[in-house]
Design a protein around this motif. Structure first.
Motif, PDB file in Angstrom:
ATOM      1  N   PHE A   1      35.134  45.992  34.573  1.00 59.97           N
ATOM      2  CA  PHE A   1      35.520  47.518  34.340  1.00 59.97           C
ATOM      3  C   PHE A   1      34.193  48.222  34.167  1.00 59.97           C
ATOM      4  CE2 PHE A   1      35.563  50.760  30.683  1.00 59.97           C
ATOM      5  CZ  PHE A   1      36.766  51.346  31.373  1.00 59.97           C
TER       6      PHE A   1
ATOM      7  N   ASP B   1      31.165  47.353  36.060  1.00 59.65           N
ATOM      8  CA  ASP B   1      30.378  47.059  37.112  1.00 59.65           C
ATOM      9  C   ASP B   1      30.145  48.126  38.346  1.00 59.65           C
ATOM     10  OD1 ASP B   1      28.871  44.567  38.556  1.00 59.65           O
ATOM     11  OD2 ASP B   1      30.272  45.549  40.283  1.00 59.65           O
ATOM     12  N   PRO B   2      31.425  48.981  38.687  1.00 59.30           N
ATOM     13  CA  PRO B   2      31.344  50.084  39.582  1.00 59.30           C
ATOM     14  C   PRO B   2      29.922  51.096  39.250  1.00 59.30           C
ATOM     15  CG  PRO B   2      33.551  49.818  39.159  1.00 59.30           C
ATOM     16  CD  PRO B   2      32.817  48.687  38.062  1.00 59.30           C
TER      17      PRO B   2
ATOM     18  N   GLN C   1      26.251  48.837  39.251  1.00 62.49           N
ATOM     19  CA  GLN C   1      26.000  47.886  40.656  1.00 62.49           C
ATOM     20  C   GLN C   1      24.731  48.415  41.340  1.00 62.49           C
ATOM     21  OE1 GLN C   1      28.846  47.928  43.507  1.00 62.49           O
ATOM     22  NE2 GLN C   1      29.528  50.123  43.218  1.00 62.49           N
TER      23      GLN C   1
ATOM     24  N   GLU D   1      39.377  45.102  40.035  1.00 62.04           N
ATOM     25  CA  GLU D   1      38.021  46.033  40.006  1.00 62.04           C
ATOM     26  C   GLU D   1      36.799  45.286  39.503  1.00 62.04           C
ATOM     27  OE1 GLU D   1      38.036  49.589  38.148  1.00 62.04           O
ATOM     28  OE2 GLU D   1      36.639  50.671  39.732  1.00 62.04           O
ATOM     29  N   GLY D   2      35.885  45.477  39.977  1.00 63.06           N
ATOM     30  CA  GLY D   2      34.621  45.083  39.436  1.00 63.06           C
ATOM     31  C   GLY D   2      34.221  43.388  39.570  1.00 63.06           C
ATOM     32  N   VAL D   3      35.401  42.697  39.940  1.00 59.63           N
ATOM     33  CA  VAL D   3      34.786  41.264  40.065  1.00 59.63           C
ATOM     34  C   VAL D   3      34.791  40.803  41.431  1.00 59.63           C
ATOM     35  CG1 VAL D   3      35.866  38.858  39.401  1.00 59.63           C
ATOM     36  CG2 VAL D   3      36.427  40.707  38.019  1.00 59.63           C
ATOM     37  N   ARG D   4      33.500  40.504  41.711  1.00 61.32           N
ATOM     38  CA  ARG D   4      33.370  40.258  43.203  1.00 61.32           C
ATOM     39  C   ARG D   4      33.890  38.845  43.575  1.00 61.32           C
ATOM     40  NH1 ARG D   4      29.952  44.351  44.495  1.00 61.32           N
ATOM     41  NH2 ARG D   4      29.095  45.026  42.426  1.00 61.32           N
TER      42      ARG D   4
ATOM     43  N   TYR E   1      34.947  43.523  45.740  1.00 61.17           N
ATOM     44  CA  TYR E   1      35.706  43.416  44.786  1.00 61.17           C
ATOM     45  C   TYR E   1      37.002  42.698  45.190  1.00 61.17           C
ATOM     46  CZ  TYR E   1      32.613  46.602  42.075  1.00 61.17           C
ATOM     47  OH  TYR E   1      31.452  46.984  41.442  1.00 61.17           O
TER      48      TYR E   1
END
Lengths: 438, 241
Positions: A411, A413-414, A417, B99-102, B136
Motif C-alpha cells: 500500500f 510502496d508506490p 519506491q 499493488e505494491g507487491v513486486r 507489481y
C-alpha cells in the motif's frame, strides 16, 4: 503574565546564548508577540503548558542511547552510510553522507568544493545572514497558529543547507540525526535553499531509535526552490515513546522550479502537521507525498495547504495512511488557486487503509479556486485490505498476518519506491514492527 | 490425522456447497490421483469455479455436506494457507492485482517457503520477460501475462494437486500453448492437475486422461477424452442422453 511575555523571556535567553544578530532576536520577539493573538491549531493539547515547554526548549541537554537500545536494522543503516561504531552510540552533530559506501567526512569536503553550505541553523543565522535574513519564517510563517509562533520564538538547532546556482549534487545528501543535543532539540529548524537551476536531494532521517527526551517536539522547516531549481526532500521520522510531534513547515517554489517532497512519519502519540506550500512561480511544480502509520490511540491531523499562485503551476498531492487499533486521523487537504494563476492543475489523492474496526478516519478535501481556468481534482478512498487479495496470498501458503503485512507494505510502496534502498528497507522494517506489535 | 482413504491425490466426496443462501454444489464426487491430468467441463453456472474456490478454502464458500481429502486426509476445515502448505495450488480465473507487491518479492517468499526453482528460470518457462520481476503483481498485466504469471507461481509452490480455473480464457493462443507446457511440467513433477475449461482451447495442446462433465452442481458423467467429441457434436446435454 501573558503567554507572550513568558515566551519573550525565553526567546531572549536562547538568542543570547546563540549570540544571534539583532534582526534574528527581533524576529523571535515578533513571533512571541504573535502567540497571544493567533489561533491554536486543533492538534494543540488542551493541557499544553507553554511555560514548561519554553523552559525546556531553552535548556541544554545531552541524550545518549543505552546499551542494546539501538536496533540492528538501524545500525545496519549507519554502517552502510559509513558512520563509525563509536559515533553511532553517542554522536553529537549532523552526519553527512552520500550513497552507500563513502565515509561522510569525505562527502562533506565534496560538498564544500561545490560551494554547498551545510551547517547547523544556529551557525547559519550568524554566518550567512545574506542567505538567511530575508528568508527565515517567510515560508514557515509565524502567524499561522500558536505552534508556528512558538517555534519561531524558541527556534534552536537544526540544519541549514544552501546549494549555489546551477550546482547539481549528484548524490542524496543525508542528514542523519543520530542522537544529538542540537538536532534532537525540541524546536530545531531546517532550512534548505536550492538556488537557481540547482538540484539536490536532501534526506532527513530522524529515525530516533530510543525514546525522545522530550514530550513535545516542535521542529520547523522551510524549503526554497529558486528559479528552475529542482529540490527533492525526503524526510523520515520515527518517534518512540509518548511524543507529541507537531512540526511547522513551509515551502516556496519559484518560476519553473520543482519541489518534490516525501514525508514518512511513524510513532509518537499525537501528530499535527499541515505544511503550507506556495507555488509562486510560473510553471512551478509540486509533488507532495506523505505516508503515515497510526497505532494504539494515536491521533493525527494531517494534510497540506497548497497555494497555486503562479500561472501554469501544477501540484500532485498524495497521502497514504495506515490505521491500526484505536487511532484517529483527520486529513485536511487544501488546494487554493489564486486569482492571477491561470492554467493551473492540481490533483489530490488521499487513501486510507483501515486495519482495525476501531480506528476513525475523517478526510476533508478542500478545493478553492479563484479563477475559472483551473483543473482541480480530489480522490479519496477509505477502506480495508481487499478480501480477494488476502485470499489470493493465503492460497499460496502465506498466513493471514503475512498476507496483511505484504499488502500493507504494498500500500505504501508506490510512494517510497524512489528512495535509496537503505531507506526503503528501514521503512519496511518499521512497518513490520508496527504491525507486529499491534 | 486419520487417513480416510488410500488415494494419493485429491478426493472430493459428496460435496454440497452454499454461497450465501444459494446451494451451488449438490453432491460432487471426484478423484484426481497424483500425476494425472483431468478436465472439468460444463456450461456456465454449473458450479465449476465454486468447486475450485471451495477446494482452495475461500471463506465465502460454505461446505454443508461432504468432504475434501488430500492424500487421504480431510482438508475441508483447514485455512487456505494450510491447504497450500500440504500441496494444493489453485490457479485463479481472475487473479487480483497486488499493488505494491513486486513479483520478485513474492517469489523470494515462495522460495523461502517451498524451495522451488529460481524466478528467472520460472519466467523463462512460462515465457515472461525478466523485467516483469520488478513490476507489481498483476498490475497492468495483460490477460495472458496474468495467467502465465500465476502458472509460474504455482510451479514455484511445488504442489501435489493443482486446480486451474479457466487458464485458457481471455488469453492469446501463444499463452494457451505456454500454459499447456506448464501443465506438462507440473505432471512431470508428479502433480495431479485438474483444468476447468469452458472454451476447451487448452485441450487441443494436451489431452486429459479423464473428462468430468458438470451440470447444475453435479458431475453427471466422467470418462475418457472421447467425451469431448460427444460434447463437440451434441453439446453438454448429449453426454447424459
Amino acid at each position: 503574565m501573558s503567554a507572550s511575555r513568558i515566551i519573550k523571556y525565553y526567546a531572549e535567553e536562547i538568542s543570547r546564548k546563540l549570540k544571534e544578530p539583532e534582526w534574528a532576536l527581533r524576529l523571535r520577539l515578533k513571533a512571541a508577540e504573535a502567540y497571544d493573538k493567533v489561533p491554536a491549531p486543533p492538534w494543540m493539547p488542551e493541557d499544553f503548558d507553554v511555560e514548561a515547554f519554553a523552559t525546556k526548549a531553552a535548556e541544554e541537554e545531552y541524550v545518549r542511547p543505552g546499551e542494546g537500545e539501538i536496533p540492528e536494522w538501524y545500525k545496519a543503516i549507519l554502517d552502510k552510510i559509513g558512520v563509525p561504531d563509536v559515533e553511532q552510540s553517542a554522536l553529537a552533530g549532523v552526519t553527512i553522507t552520500v550513497n552507500e559506501n563513502v565515509v561522510y567526512e569525505a562527502q562533506r569536503r565534496d560538498l564544500l568544493r561545490k560551494g554547498v553550505i551545510l551547517k547547523s541553523m544556529d551557525e547559519a543565522v550568524r554566518e550567512h545572514q545574506d542567505l538567511v535574513k530575508d528568508r527565515l519564517h517567510t515560508a514557515q510563517r509565524i502567524d499561522v497558529h500558536k505552534f508556528a509562533a512558538l517555534h519561531a520564538a524558541l527556534r534552536r538547532g537544526g540544519t541549514f543547507m544552501y546549494v549555489p546556482p546551477k550546482v547539481r549534487v549528484p548524490f542524496p545528501v543525508q542528514a542523519f540525526f543520530v542522537i544529538t543535543k542540537e538536532q534532537l532539540a525540541q524546536t530545531e529548524h531546517t532550512m534548505i535553499i536550492a538556488d537557481e537551476g540547482s538540484y539536490v536531494h536532501f534526506i532527513e532521517g530522524c529515525i530516533v531509535p530510543i525514546p525522545a527526551p522530550f514530550s513535545l517536539h516542535l521542529g520547523g522547516s522551510e524549503f526554497f526552490a529558486e528559479k528552475k531549481a529542482r529540490l527533492r526532500i525526503s524526510s523520515l521520522q520515527d518517534w518512540i515513546g509518548e511524543v507529541t510531534h507537531v512540526p511547522v513547515k513551509g515551502a516556496i517554489v519559484k518560476d519553473g522550479a520543482t519541489l518534490e517532497e516525501l514525508g514518512v512519519t511513524f510513532g509518537g502519540t499525537r501528530i499535527g502537521m499541515r505544511p503550507t506550500i506556495r507555488l509562486v512561480g510560473k510553471s512551478s511544480k509540486l509533488s507532495f507525498n506523505s505516508v503515515t502509520m497510526l497505532k494504539n490511540k494515536m491521533k493525527s491531523w494531517s494534510g497540506a495547504r497548497v497555494i497555486l499562485e503562479g500561472e501554469g503551476s501544477s501540484a500532485s498531492i498524495t497521502n497514504r495512511s495506515v490505521m491500526l487499533d484505536e487511532s484517529f486521523e483527520e486529513f485536511l487537504g487544501e488546494v487554493v488557486v489564486e486569482r492571477e494563476a491561470r492554467g493551473v492543475k492540481a490533483h489530490q489523492a488521499c487513501n486510507t487503509l483501515l486495519l482495525s474496526d476501531k480506528a476513525v478516519n475523517t478526510t476533508i478535501p478542500k478545493l478553492v479556486s479563484k479563477t475559472s481556468d483551473a483543473e482541480l481534482a480530489h480522490e479519496g478512498t477509505v477502506g480495508k485490505l481487499g478480501e480477494e487479495q488476502l485470499f489470493y496470498l493465503r492460497s499460496m501458503g502465506f498466513a493471514e498476518h503475512e498476507a496483511v503485512q505484504m499488502l500493507t507494505l504494498g500500500f505504501i510502496d508506490p510512494l517510497i519506491q524512489d528512495l535509496p534502498s537503505d531507506y526503503v528497507r528501514a521503512i519496511r522494517e518499521i512497518v513490520k514492527m508496527t504491525l507486529h506489535s499491534a | 490425522m486419520n487417513r480416510m482413504s488410500d488415494v494419493e491425490g485429491l478426493e472430493v466426496i459428496d460435496l454440497w456447497v452454499k454461497v450465501g443462501d444459494k446451494l451451488i454444489l449438490k453432491g460432487v464426487n471426484l478423484k484426481l490421483p497424483k500425476g494425472e491430468f483431468h478436465a472439468l467441463v460444463g456450461p456456465n453456472g454449473a458450479g465449476k469455479s465454486t468447486l475450485a474456490m471451495t477446494i482452495a478454502g475461500h471463506p465465502a464458500y460454505k461446505v454443508v455436506r461432504g468432504d475434501i481429502l488430500l492424500d487421504g486426509e480431510s482438508i475441508k476445515d483447514l485455512d487456505p494457507e494450510e491447504r497450500a502448505k500440504r500441496g494444493l495450488a489453485v490457479l485463479f480465473q481472475h487473479p487480483p492485482e497486488l499493488e505494491g507487491v513486486r513479483v520478485a518479492e513474492l517469489f523470494e517468499k515462495l522460495r523461502e517457503m517451498y524451495g522451488g526453482e529460481k524466478l528467472e528460470d520460472l519466467l523463462k518457462l512460462v515465457g515472461l520477460p525478466g523485467d516483469i520481476a520488478f513490476r507489481y503483481v498483476n498490475v497492468g498485466f495483460s490477460g495472458g501475462e496474468r495467467k502465465r504469471f500465476d502458472l509460474a507461481r504455482i510451479i514455484a509452490m511445488k504442489p501435489k494437486i493443482v486446480i486451474m480455473d479457466e487458464p485458457d480464457s481471455g488469453v492469446d493462443m501463444e499463452s494457451v500453448k505456454r500454459i499447456a507446457e506448464g501443465i506438462k511440467k507440473l505432471l512431470d513433477m508428479g502433480a495431479g492437475v485438474l483444468v476447468i475449461t469452458h472454451y476447451r482451447n487448452i485441450l487441443k495442446y494436451i489431452t486429459p486422461k479423464m473428462v468430468h462433465v458438470m451440470i447444475d452442481g453435479r458431475i453427471v458423467k466422467s470418462g475418457g477424452p472421447e467425451l469431448l467429441e460427444i460434447i463437440e457434436a451434441k453439446g453438454f446435454s448429449g453426454v447424459v442422453a
